[in-house]
Design a protein around this motif. Sequence first.
Motif: not given
Lengths: 153, 172
Positions: B89-104
């Motif tokens: 349960g504690n690794v369910f993803f955030n669905s309405h936003g993401v912050s990170g690095q573009i891979l491709s």
Amino acid sequence: MDKAISSANMPHSPLELSISRQLKGEPMPEFSGYLLEKINLRLKCERQLKTLKPKLWLASFVMLSSLALLTFAVIFLAKDFSQSPSYRFLDLVFTDFGVIVANWQDYIYSVLESLPLGALALTLSAGLASMLITDFGVHQWSSFRKISSAARH
Amino acid sequence: MDNLENNNPTPQAETPASTGGLSSLASGHSRLFKFLALSLIELIVLIGVFALGINIGLHKARFTYAWINQYPKNFGGPQPAQFMPVPPGNVFFNSHGVSGQILSTNGTSSLIIKDSDNNEKTVLIGTGAVIRENFETIQPQSLKAGQEIVVIGEPNQQGQIQARFVRVIDNN
């Protein structure tokens, strides 16, 4: 005998002196009654202080512990918050407020989903505990001061 | 009798409504009433917060399972049931936003991002999406691999995020 009794009844303390001035010309009151009352009051105060002092030490110790716990909780929250994307989402309020307002539902969801809830709950609980313990400590301290001043007078 | 003779009306008892305000209503009620009213308010707030929590959890769980099921389509590889266990349960993803690095990027319509938990996410850039870098609005073609971005969007049933707004973070 009369002389011994009259010297025993001579006023000594400031209270007794002032009463004797007020009652000049009239028969002197029974000073032994006041003295007994003062002794009883002083004993009562000392008894209360004796029970209060350990509580005061305990309150001080617990207060310091709760403040230390609060400090750790805040540091833990700050670390968790910086590692989650929450602070980047919240940053957008200052840079792109109009766009945020236009997409407010998605924005609110993104902030709520990314909040470090565990650390937040821990910090708020530690804050509440510190507040209650500080209130207890302050209450004990003010009782101590009242009783101490009553004992002195 | 005196009042009738003097034609003075009997002074009426002051009703709570006549003094005006909720505070006067509350002051006229018993402690039991105040306790019950406060308890009900607290219960309503608790239920509201609980419902909000369930709602958010549902969004995250739905997105996470869609991400798992659509993984071969989005990123390639074997069927997810063959290599990915049910997430805790504690690794369910955030669905309405993401912050990170573009891979491709594929140029104009989609990006693959590595988020703060080192998971890959697909972000779709539609025609209505706003992309900003510093104080300028830029085109999707300007996005490059290696850039740090913040995305606000809506999840779809393919485990992707339909971007509404993208902010490029200038790390210089």
